[in-house]
Design a protein around this motif. Structure first.
Motif, PDB file in Angstrom:
ATOM      1  N   SER A   1      14.807  43.280 -57.421  1.00 54.37           N
ATOM      2  CA  SER A   1      14.360  44.667 -57.244  1.00 54.37           C
ATOM      3  C   SER A   1      13.546  44.813 -55.957  1.00 54.37           C
ATOM      4  CB  SER A   1      13.549  45.133 -58.460  1.00 54.37           C
ATOM      5  OG  SER A   1      12.452  44.277 -58.629  1.00 54.37           O
ATOM      6  N   VAL A   2      12.790  43.745 -55.582  1.00 52.58           N
ATOM      7  CA  VAL A   2      12.037  43.789 -54.316  1.00 52.58           C
ATOM      8  C   VAL A   2      13.031  43.896 -53.150  1.00 52.58           C
ATOM      9  CG1 VAL A   2      10.554  42.463 -52.748  1.00 52.58           C
ATOM     10  CG2 VAL A   2      10.058  42.502 -55.194  1.00 52.58           C
TER      11      VAL A   2
ATOM     12  N   ARG B   1       5.820  53.631 -43.185  1.00 52.77           N
ATOM     13  CA  ARG B   1       6.272  53.124 -44.489  1.00 52.77           C
ATOM     14  C   ARG B   1       5.482  51.866 -44.846  1.00 52.77           C
ATOM     15  NH1 ARG B   1      12.046  55.039 -45.879  1.00 52.77           N
ATOM     16  NH2 ARG B   1      12.425  52.968 -46.723  1.00 52.77           N
TER      17      ARG B   1
ATOM     18  N   SER C   1      14.377  47.232 -52.471  1.00 60.25           N
ATOM     19  CA  SER C   1      13.480  48.243 -51.893  1.00 60.25           C
ATOM     20  C   SER C   1      13.470  48.181 -50.365  1.00 60.25           C
ATOM     21  CB  SER C   1      12.055  48.056 -52.432  1.00 60.25           C
ATOM     22  OG  SER C   1      11.524  46.858 -51.908  1.00 60.25           O
TER      23      SER C   1
END
Lengths: 505, 167
Positions: free
Chosen positions: A137-138, A472, A141
């Protein structure tokens, strides 16, 4: 505890006689494919994919993963012994591996590469086993701005790699990036930079064409010109005691590079579109920047071999993670593995760990066994590679020329590329005579095709506002570090000038 | 070496300008809704190359780089001979590929280098120049299924014989 039990079951599956045989065969074949200039893990896995239909799916993927492992170990062999990076993942190994071989330390370089690869692979396996779903999941991203920031960081480390002459280093990076842009515009599909209106340029210039030209042809012409063809053969004979001593030296002098490569390599490896090549290059750059003796890098540093080798093995395991958990391949090789899994009726993605537990853990178990097998098989073959280096230079030189041309053709199957290899070889000789660093150009041609689309996608996302790289949360810090690294040599130069009194002062 | 430095910087500067012109065949600015144009990336990179060439020329004029201070020739007599014999051999090798096949060209180049440049014995030169292409043939065509150029049609009987062995 549950994970350990599953891993234990997986290892038992990997140790079944057929699977063990497939691992040994895969690692050995992969080692030799990886050692051949022009052929890498992609070729090995793609060519041997049809053979795997003869065995059950779990055995098939274990065999292909073993080839992948073997090829990663094998890439270092041609980098060290011949000075030609067999695959893009082994480019950074050439920087220090080849100088070590020229100093008579080929055995130390090869042993360091084997041990660092083993440690890198082991660290990656442990992280993979424990944190696969979280890390997936990292990785997901990371969008275009984050990937571009990472590429910028990689380019920033190149400025540090290039030596004293900063304009020549930056020129080398830009030249590599522009050469990588030849062919078609990746986004609009329009023909771009068709040099001298020669249509053959439409297919672009591959990394291997430049790398073989610079390191195969150019390096040999340079060596012949510098030594007047009388190269001293100072490669010592290989003994078991010598190898044990080399192993101790590799661990003592290369631990830092190995540690950096193992962790950084895995992290970069799990990112989609990144893979083992950026991982090995960035690890080399970071190892050099954090070293107490950065001046030794490029002249035969043990850390300079350990960092990229640990990284490319760690990244190759890492790139399996998004493939298995999300169905997203992190490298060309894992894309073929993914295709194989689909053919065998397995659907990669989050459900794979639930629906095909035996298969997944058998594969993860095989990573550990393959890594171990690759270490021993590689160490067993090192005396053979050392024997090759003890050949007279007047035999070795034409063999390297022939391997460069034949390997170059095998990779691209185009005669135009063979002529380009020769032109790059002559060009490399001229530029090297004038102290132009060539490594940054080779590295840039690898990373350019990743950097450009991510830059353009990011600017499209922000309607042309470059602040997207600073605002970001993940991209921001990486961009700032990269800019500091780019400015660092200029600041050092400024401070040095201030400290040096003018003549007559 | 000093003249080589400025000459190379000049050639690279001209090449950079050429690349900028070629890049400008596609849009080089920002297109609303599409992002940077297809030529932007290579155009601005070539621009940076041109600036670097100017800086190299400035360093040459100030004599701050080692090659700009060096009086040694770019290539001496031996260097030029190396270029002619080794470089010429390589050009011949590649030119022969489409005439006598990759394997034939490998054999000829190896024999030329080992016997003529390397001064090895005739027996060793012949053995290595014949065994190496054979080994390559079985590795690339037999094991890896990678087909190399087979040259002009007069080589067909040799390849028919070899293909009969592996297929």
């Amino acid at each position: 505890m549950e994970i350990l039990a599953l891993l234990g079951d997986g290892m038992l599956i990997a140790l079944q006689p057929l699977n063990l045989l497939l691992i040994i065969a895969g690692v050995t074949v992969g080692l030799f494919i990886g050692a051949m200039p022009g052929l890498g893990s992609v070729n090995g896995v793609a060519i041997l994919l049809p053979i795997t239909f003869l065995v059950p799916p779990s055995g098939a993927i274990i065999f292909l993963a073993a080839i992948y492992y073997g090829a990663m170990y094998g890439g270092a062999i041609s980098s060290v012994t011949l000075g030609i990076p067999g695959a893009s993942t082994a480019v950074a190994t050439t920087f220090d591996g080849r100088p070590m071989a020229l100093k008579g330390q080929a055995s130390l370089a090869l042993v360091t590469a084997a041990i660092a690869s083993f440690i890198g692979g082991s660290v990656a396996n442990i992280i993979f086993t424990g944190f696969a779903p979280v890390l997936a999941s990292v990785a997901l991203s990371f969008g275009p701005p984050e990937i571009f920031a990472l590429m910028l960081l990689a380019f920033a480390t190149f400025v540090g790699l290039g030596g004293e002459d900063i304009p020549k280093t930056i020129l080398s990076i830009c030249l590599g990036l522009v050469l990588g842009a030849i062919g078609f515009d990746q986004i609009s599909g329009a023909p771009r930079l068709v040099l001298f209106d020669i249509n053959a340029f439409l297919q672009g210039i591959g990394f291997l064409v430049l790398a073989i030209g610079v390191y195969g042809i150019g390096e040999m012409l340079w060596t012949i010109e510098q030594t007047r063809g009388e190269v001293e053969n100072n490669t010592p004979k290989m003994t078991a005691r010598g190898m044990a001593s080399d192993a101790r030296t590799a661990l003592r002098e290369g631990w830092k590079g190995t540690a950096i490569g193992s962790f950084l390599g895995f992290f970069v490896g799990i990112l989609p579109a990144a893979g083992a090549t950026p991982a090995s290059l960035m690890s080399y750059g970071v190892a050099k920047m954090t070293s107490r003796n950065p001046e030794k890098f490029g002249r035969g540093s043990v850390d300079g071999v350990a960092a990229p080798e640990a990284a490319n093995n760690s990244a190759s395991t890492g790139s399996m993670l998004p493939m298995l958990t999300l169905g997203i391949p992190g490298s060309p090789t894992t894309a073929i593995l993914l295709g194989g899994m689909v053919i065998w009726g397995l659907v990669p993605g989050p459900r794979l760990f639930v629906d095909e537990t035996e298969f997944v853990w058998g594969l993860i178990g095989s990573f550990y066994i393959s890594n171990m097998a690759a270490l021993f098989i590689n160490l067993a073959f090192i005396p053979v590679f050392i024997w090759m280096l003890r050949m007279p230079f007047t035999i070795l030189a034409p063999m390297i020329f022939v391997l460069s041309i034949v390997g170059g053709y095998a990779a691209t199957r185009d005669m135009f590329d063979i002529w380009l290899i020769l032109i790059f070889g002559f060009g490399a000789l001229v530029l090297r005579r004038l102290d132009y660093p060539l490594a940054p150009a080779v590295l840039a041609i690898v990373l350019g095709p990743i950097a450009e689309p991510t830059l353009r996608q990011s600017l499209l996302l922000s309607s042309g506002d470059p602040m997207i790289f600073f605002t970001r949360p993940v991209a921001g810090p990486i961009t700032v570090i990269a800019i500091i690294l780019i400015l660092l040599p200029a600041l050092k130069l400024f401070r040095r000038k201030k400290a040096t009194p003018a003549i007559g002062e | 070496m000093r003249y080589g430095e400025i000459l190379t910087a000049g050639v690279l500067a001209l090449f950079s300008i050429y690349l900028m012109v070629k890049s400008a065949e596609l849009p080089i600015g920002f297109i609303r809704g599409q992002g940077p144009g297809g030529g932007a990336w290579p155009f601005w990179l070539s621009g940076i190359m041109l600036i670097c060439c100017a800086m190299i020329a400035l360093n040459w004029w100030r004599q701050t780089s080692p090659p700009s201070r060096s009086d040694e020739p770019f290539l001496d007599g031996h260097g030029w001979r190396t270029m002619v014999f080794v470089g010429g051999g390589l050009i011949g090798f590649i030119a022969l590929i489409e005439i006598i096949s990759m394997y034939g060209a490998v054999a000829v180049f190896l024999f030329y280098y080992l016997w003529f440049l390397g001064r090895h014995s005739l027996a060793l030169s012949l053995t290595l120049s014949l065994a190496t292409p054979l080994l390559f043939f079985f590795f690339f065509e037999g094991m890896m299924r990678i087909t190399m150029p087979t040259g002009m049609s007069f080589t067909d009987p040799v390849f028919d014989f070899l293909y009969d062995i592996i297929y």
